[in-house]
Design a protein around this motif. Structure first.
Motif, PDB file in Angstrom:
ATOM      1  N   PHE A 145     -23.981 -62.715   3.436  1.00  0.00           N
ATOM      2  CA  PHE A 145     -23.847 -63.944   2.650  1.00  0.00           C
ATOM      3  C   PHE A 145     -22.384 -64.301   2.434  1.00  0.00           C
ATOM      4  CE2 PHE A 145     -23.316 -66.116  -1.371  1.00  0.00           C
ATOM      5  CZ  PHE A 145     -24.170 -67.175  -1.199  1.00  0.00           C
ATOM      6  N   GLY A 146     -21.580 -63.278   2.043  1.00  0.00           N
ATOM      7  CA  GLY A 146     -20.168 -63.535   1.795  1.00  0.00           C
ATOM      8  C   GLY A 146     -19.450 -64.024   3.034  1.00  0.00           C
TER       9      GLY A 146
ATOM     10  N   ILE B 118     -16.076 -71.995   3.838  1.00  0.00           N
ATOM     11  CA  ILE B 118     -14.924 -72.452   3.050  1.00  0.00           C
ATOM     12  C   ILE B 118     -13.698 -72.583   3.939  1.00  0.00           C
ATOM     13  CG2 ILE B 118     -13.351 -71.806   1.194  1.00  0.00           C
ATOM     14  CD1 ILE B 118     -15.693 -70.547  -0.209  1.00  0.00           C
TER      15      ILE B 118
ATOM     16  N   ALA C 243     -17.432 -67.774  -4.622  1.00  0.00           N
ATOM     17  CA  ALA C 243     -18.183 -67.059  -3.591  1.00  0.00           C
ATOM     18  C   ALA C 243     -18.125 -65.557  -3.833  1.00  0.00           C
ATOM     19  CB  ALA C 243     -17.628 -67.400  -2.211  1.00  0.00           C
ATOM     20  N   VAL C 244     -16.937 -65.057  -4.226  1.00  0.00           N
ATOM     21  CA  VAL C 244     -16.828 -63.613  -4.502  1.00  0.00           C
ATOM     22  C   VAL C 244     -17.733 -63.224  -5.662  1.00  0.00           C
ATOM     23  CG1 VAL C 244     -15.257 -61.839  -5.320  1.00  0.00           C
ATOM     24  CG2 VAL C 244     -14.508 -63.412  -3.572  1.00  0.00           C
TER      25      VAL C 244
ATOM     26  N   PHE D  41      -4.172 -69.204 -12.685  1.00  0.00           N
ATOM     27  CA  PHE D  41      -5.406 -69.086 -11.914  1.00  0.00           C
ATOM     28  C   PHE D  41      -5.583 -67.675 -11.382  1.00  0.00           C
ATOM     29  CE2 PHE D  41      -7.496 -69.006  -7.794  1.00  0.00           C
ATOM     30  CZ  PHE D  41      -8.715 -69.538  -8.129  1.00  0.00           C
TER      31      PHE D  41
ATOM     32  N   SER E 263     -11.774 -62.070 -13.753  1.00  0.00           N
ATOM     33  CA  SER E 263     -13.221 -62.231 -13.568  1.00  0.00           C
ATOM     34  C   SER E 263     -13.741 -61.314 -12.466  1.00  0.00           C
ATOM     35  CB  SER E 263     -13.551 -63.690 -13.280  1.00  0.00           C
ATOM     36  OG  SER E 263     -12.834 -64.137 -12.175  1.00  0.00           O
ATOM     37  N   ILE E 264     -12.967 -61.151 -11.372  1.00  0.00           N
ATOM     38  CA  ILE E 264     -13.461 -60.296 -10.285  1.00  0.00           C
ATOM     39  C   ILE E 264     -13.502 -58.837 -10.736  1.00  0.00           C
ATOM     40  CG2 ILE E 264     -12.915 -59.435  -7.995  1.00  0.00           C
ATOM     41  CD1 ILE E 264     -11.937 -62.172  -7.292  1.00  0.00           C
TER      42      ILE E 264
ATOM     43  N   ALA F  74      -8.588 -65.287 -12.192  1.00  0.00           N
ATOM     44  CA  ALA F  74      -9.470 -64.920 -11.088  1.00  0.00           C
ATOM     45  C   ALA F  74      -9.583 -63.406 -10.980  1.00  0.00           C
ATOM     46  CB  ALA F  74      -8.938 -65.516  -9.783  1.00  0.00           C
TER      47      ALA F  74
ATOM     48  N   PHE G  92     -20.392 -64.766  -6.746  1.00  0.00           N
ATOM     49  CA  PHE G  92     -21.807 -64.903  -6.381  1.00  0.00           C
ATOM     50  C   PHE G  92     -22.242 -63.730  -5.513  1.00  0.00           C
ATOM     51  CE2 PHE G  92     -25.572 -66.443  -4.362  1.00  0.00           C
ATOM     52  CZ  PHE G  92     -26.138 -67.292  -5.287  1.00  0.00           C
TER      53      PHE G  92
ATOM     54  N   GLY H 290     -13.573 -70.020  -3.220  1.00  0.00           N
ATOM     55  CA  GLY H 290     -13.520 -68.618  -2.797  1.00  0.00           C
ATOM     56  C   GLY H 290     -13.835 -67.675  -3.937  1.00  0.00           C
ATOM     57  N   LEU H 291     -13.256 -67.968  -5.117  1.00  0.00           N
ATOM     58  CA  LEU H 291     -13.540 -67.116  -6.277  1.00  0.00           C
ATOM     59  C   LEU H 291     -15.019 -67.162  -6.627  1.00  0.00           C
ATOM     60  CD1 LEU H 291     -12.750 -65.429  -8.712  1.00  0.00           C
ATOM     61  CD2 LEU H 291     -12.191 -67.513  -9.913  1.00  0.00           C
TER      62      LEU H 291
ATOM     63  N   ILE I 185     -20.357 -67.721   3.686  1.00  0.00           N
ATOM     64  CA  ILE I 185     -19.668 -68.610   2.752  1.00  0.00           C
ATOM     65  C   ILE I 185     -18.175 -68.673   3.077  1.00  0.00           C
ATOM     66  CG2 ILE I 185     -19.096 -68.962   0.319  1.00  0.00           C
ATOM     67  CD1 ILE I 185     -21.871 -69.636   0.860  1.00  0.00           C
ATOM     68  N   TYR I 186     -17.607 -67.498   3.449  1.00  0.00           N
ATOM     69  CA  TYR I 186     -16.176 -67.484   3.755  1.00  0.00           C
ATOM     70  C   TYR I 186     -15.873 -68.392   4.943  1.00  0.00           C
ATOM     71  CZ  TYR I 186     -11.632 -65.968   5.296  1.00  0.00           C
ATOM     72  OH  TYR I 186     -10.336 -65.967   5.692  1.00  0.00           O
TER      73      TYR I 186
END
Lengths: 104, 166
Positions: free
Chosen positions: B103-104, B111, A14-15, B10, B17-18, B14, A17, A11-12, B107-108
């Motif tokens: 796209f998101g 997943i 994907a965010v 984590f 980075s976001i 995370a 990207f 998920g991370l 992918i979501y």
């Protein structure tokens, strides 16, 4: 203590990207587009390393793929920035809209 | 008892980075954007450490945080010579937003559907020595090809960016 599974890493990635994809399309400066491409490469690498740890921990296949992706993306950023410099010499601009010498 | 990834670490990495990625996309100054990218790279290096990929963490810091951001700053400062050149208006692209959203979402969904196939983290985590041994036996040919790619890219970058004769 909460546990983190592979889905969280995916998920991370994907965010990251998705953000990189948006930046590569939306930004108008060639340097910013190259930075967004790097962000996408990093997201892909993170995915491969995480899945390698969870699926093939002894073979480490994903880690080797990540190493080769790093090589390619380092080559890409080097060549891309050299290209930006070369075009800057001709057009005095790094805006993507200025790179139109091949336009018919 | 299998090994696990520390959830708190984590989540911190995370978020780092976001936030770095969002900061890179929203800042108006390109120099600031390259520093935000540096922050993303360091946070991802920390995530590699969490995944017991120590060699990749070191390479990540060396290559991305060290070489790539210095290269980016070099090009920014060679091409945008005045301070106001690097400050740009906020660019919002509806097409890019739609593309990223589609796209998101895809992918979501993927997943959410297949992401929990592997849940357990295996105990075995080979160290740097095993990584190097495999790299020079099973992955020797790709390794040599990769060094050739780097050499060609180096020569090409020098050739492209040299001053032309006037």
């Amino acid at each position: 203590m909460t546990e983190v599974g592979p889905a969280a890493f995916m998920g991370l990635a994907a965010v990251l990207f998705t953000l990189g994809l948006y930046g590569a399309v939306a930004r108008k400066s060639a340097v910013m587009v190259l930075m967004s491409l790097e962000l996408m490469a990093v997201a892909v690498n993170l995915n491969m390393v995480a899945l390698s740890r969870f699926v093939t921990p002894t073979e480490m296949t994903g880690q080797y793929f990540a190493i080769f992706t790093m090589v390619v993306s380092a080559a890409e950023i080097g060549l891309g920035l050299a290209l930006v410099l070369a075009i800057y010499r001709q057009t005095r601009s790094v805006e993507l809209s200025a790179f139109d010498s091949l336009k018919g | 008892m299998s090994e696990t990834v520390n959830g708190v670490t984590f989540i911190i990495l995370a978020f780092a980075s976001i936030i770095g990625a969002i900061g890179m996309l929203t800042t108006r100054n390109i120099v600031h954007a390259s520093f935000w990218l540096l922050e993303v790279m360091v946070a991802v290096g920390g995530l590699y450490l969490l995944l017991s990929a120590e060699f990749l963490a070191v390479v990540q810091i060396l290559v991305y945080a060290g070489a790539v951001s210095v290269l980016l700053l070099f090009v920014i400062m060679l091409t945008l010579r005045r301070r106001e050149d690097s400050v740009r208006p906020v660019e919002i692209s509806i097409g890019g937003g739609v593309l990223a959203a589609v796209f998101g979402t895809v992918i979501y969904v993927a997943i959410a559907q297949y992401g929990d196939r592997v849940a357990e983290m295996p105990d075995v985590a080979p160290g740097v020595a095993e990584l190097g041994e495999l790299l020079f036996t099973r992955w020797a040919l790709p390794f040599e090809v990769a060094s050739l790619v780097l050499l060609v890219a180096l020569v090409g970058a020098v050739w492209w960016s040299k001053e032309e004769d006037r």
